[in-house]
Write an enzyme that holds these catalytic residues in place. Sequence first.
Site, mmCIF file in Angstrom:
data_model
loop_
_atom_site.group_PDB
_atom_site.id
_atom_site.type_symbol
_atom_site.label_atom_id
_atom_site.label_comp_id
_atom_site.label_asym_id
_atom_site.label_seq_id
_atom_site.Cartn_x
_atom_site.Cartn_y
_atom_site.Cartn_z
ATOM 1 N N GLY A 279 0.601 16.537 -14.953
ATOM 2 C CA GLY A 279 1.329 16.168 -13.579
ATOM 3 C C GLY A 279 2.236 14.988 -14.008
ATOM 4 O O GLY A 279 3.620 15.027 -14.285
ATOM 5 N N CYS A 346 2.206 -1.796 9.507
ATOM 6 C CA CYS A 346 1.134 -2.866 10.009
ATOM 7 C C CYS A 346 -0.116 -3.008 9.214
ATOM 8 O O CYS A 346 -0.980 -2.979 9.833
ATOM 9 C CB CYS A 346 0.968 -2.813 11.504
ATOM 10 S SG CYS A 346 0.501 -1.177 11.883
#
Length: 417
Positions: A279, A346
């Site tokens: 991959g 955040c």
Amino acid sequence: MCEHTDFHYIDDVLSCEDVRLDHLAETYGTPLYVTSKRSLEESARQFEEAFASLPHMTCYSVKANFNLSVIRTFARQGFGCDVNSGGELFRALNAGVSAEKIIFAGVGKKDEEIGYALDSGVLMLKAESLSELRAIDREASARGVVAPVALRINPNVTAETHPYITTGDSKEKFGIDEAGLEEAFSLLRTLGSVRLVCLDMHIGSQIFDPEYYVAATAVLLDIFETAKSLGFSIGYLDIGGGFPVTYDPRKPATPISHFAEKLIPMLAPAGVPVIFEPGRFLVANASVLLSKILYRKRNHTGKMFFIVDAGMTELIRPALYQSHHEVLSVTRHEQTVVADVVGPVCESSDFFARHRTLDDAAEGELIAVMSAGAYAAVMSSNYNGRLRPAEVMVDGSNVKLIRRRETYEQLIADELF
Ligand code: LLP
């Protein structure tokens, strides 16, 4: 800079093949994943060249980058696919991969997914437990077919890599360990709707030392002999993926040829085709994540932050695995500055680089987070209400939009009051 030369500076502007990244940002906006088609083809060529003398089949592991155009690029090279879910199977089929080149893997397949794989006519389904063998048998029997299956072996080899991506160790959930094999072979004899066609392993990802493959392959070959002596006629050996790439030029990856040199002499005498499932090797260095510097901020300790418009929602690898990604300024500067490159999310783990020497680029300029082709877009999320970026593929001087940027409407489209 990175393994491939398809991202390079032309007149001091970072470019992909023949296309300037600043021009792409103007047209498509940021954040933007930019993929070089030539890089994809080049890594495929390198892989095939390394293993050319071994009868084999390369099944691109689509979990690394499941964009249809990326899958299709490899399908056109004759590659099959390794898929890990019904969704990935759907993608591979839609990208034009023929079912008889698809391997269906995954430690927890649902009955519906097994049924979908059988109805599609995949090359084989991997079984990772005895219960799963029974489930495949049940689904196949209900359809009046015999399911070709691979047994995923857990060779109990602990490859040195990040602990979250080592999979061939017996404390992990993957595969059937040697002690469980006798039972698996007995069960296989009693089940009428499954046929053992392959022995399989996958020991982890981003593995630098070929010796781990050598050790695990030795176990696999031993089991192959045992299975043959028990009367099973096994048509393939699958040694998985996991081949490394260079993220950090100071830590260059072992060339793929070194793996081939060790593995070919071991595997060739088995006399059956070998399946590989790379991959990352095929895609990691073929893409960058292009992002704009929104703000520069220096705090009272003197620490500098580049706050950019991409974040962990687009590339979670630094947050999840503390992985290194190069960060390059799209426009070159003579001056440098030491800064953290952080996103708008955040979370304190929302960073691409910490305490890194970077070109002294201004607000509004562009940076490229390198090696963003593998496990980047596929692991993206809408956390913080973020929209998934657009993706483009560059081929010489041509550019194709291969995924549209998400919209606010898409964010709420599936929700009901
Ligand atoms: N085959 C199987 C059964 C796998 O589980 C995997 C990856 C592969 C092949 C492909 O491995 P590769 O050649 O890409 O190393 N998200 C992590 C990587 C997770 C790998 C999962 N399995 C990362 O960003 O590093």
